[in-house]
Scaffold this motif. Structure first.
Motif: not given
Length: 307
Positions: A5-6, A89-92, A111-121
């Protein structure tokens, strides 16, 4: 281009606050903390990350120490992160990737809408507790643990009584008395809250709740602020005398009694402290976990931000 995403980084002066606040108002995961006016009151500095025409946004709350810029969580802003519709997850990840490299250290809550496991973070979970108020009071009360009901009865028997919409200075003074230290930073944070409360009170989005002892001493207090069909339990001030009287139990029960059968969540603003988590859950509140992230790109010889 950040990820798929840009995402555009905008300095505070370049943000369209009308569009920003409309995104927060209509977001699937919108919270009061994300509004521009909330951030203007509570953040030292903040800029913004924006996707498309404010389809999703992320506040970037920052400060500087010894010439090094870092990300931090403002006082009484429990959850920030990416707000919008259909956050995945991709947008986050694209938003996190878009945070400028000049911010060498992060310690922020999403926040509760950002609850993902993301590589590198290094994203991890924190606990919040929320209680649905859309049932009759008697139904909600029946879900209290017995110790909560017992303390409510004790407060009543000892002559404690709820009070609402009193001068916020009484709450502030009580909260200050219970702070471990009241240094320049704490004083600045309290002043920010004071201005925020008056702003919200004028908009009929804030009210004080308290409990008086039998000699009219304020022994439990808080500010309740309203947004997104939530009531946020903000800046609690409790007197030590109230701990043995069931004052805090009585305060929360009074709010629930006044707002039962409304389509609203009572948001306790969470706690990873075991005793507080047990206290909130004892009213029937349930976990609503949210994401947080730490990142450290500081040179090895700099230690001050790790403390």
């Amino acid at each position: 281009m950040a990820g798929q995403y840009q995402i555009q980084y905008l300095a505070h002066k370049d943000i369209d606050f009308t569009k920003w606040d409309n995104c927060i108002a209509t977001a699937d995961n919108g919270l009061i903390y994300g509004y521009s006016w909330y951030l203007d009151h509570m953040a030292e500095h903040w800029d913004g990350l924006v996707w498309n025409d404010y389809d999703a946004v992320m506040p970037v709350t920052w400060n500087r120490k010894y010439g090094i810029a870092y990300l931090y969580q403002p006082f009484l802003a429990a959850q920030l992160g990416v707000f919008g519709k259909h956050i995945d997850i991709d947008l986050l990840k694209s938003f996190l990737d878009a945070i400028p490299q000049r911010f060498r250290y992060w310690d922020i809550y999403l926040n509760h809408g950002n609850l993902y496991a993301i590589d590198g973070f290094d994203l991890y979970q924190r606990k919040n507790y929320v209680l649905g108020l859309d049932k009759p009071y008697e139904s909600i009360y029946s879900s209290y643990r017995e110790n909560i009901r017992r303390n409510i009865r004790k407060a009543e028997q000892l002559g404690c009584k709820p009070v609402i919409d009193f001068d916020v200075e009484r709450l502030i003074n009580l909260a200050k008395e219970q702070m471990r230290s009241f240094d320049r930073k704490a004083a600045a944070n309290v002043e920010r809250f004071r201005k925020l409360y008056h702003y919200l009170h004028e908009r009929q989005q804030a009210i004080t709740y308290g409990v008086l002892s039998n000699n009219d001493e304020l022994i439990a207090s808080c500010a309740m602020v309203f947004s997104h069909k939530r009531a946020y339990y903000l800046l609690v001030g409790n007197h030590p005398n109230g701990r043995t009287l069931g004052a805090s139990h009585s305060l929360i029960d009074a709010f629930i009694r006044d707002h039962a059968q409304k389509k609203m969540l009572l948001d306790f603003e969470g706690s990873d402290i075991r005793n507080l988590a047990f206290f909130y859950s004892s009213f029937g509140a349930v976990e609503e976990n949210y994401a947080a992230v730490k990142l450290n790109r500081l040179p090895s010889y700099i230690k001050w931000l790790k403390r």
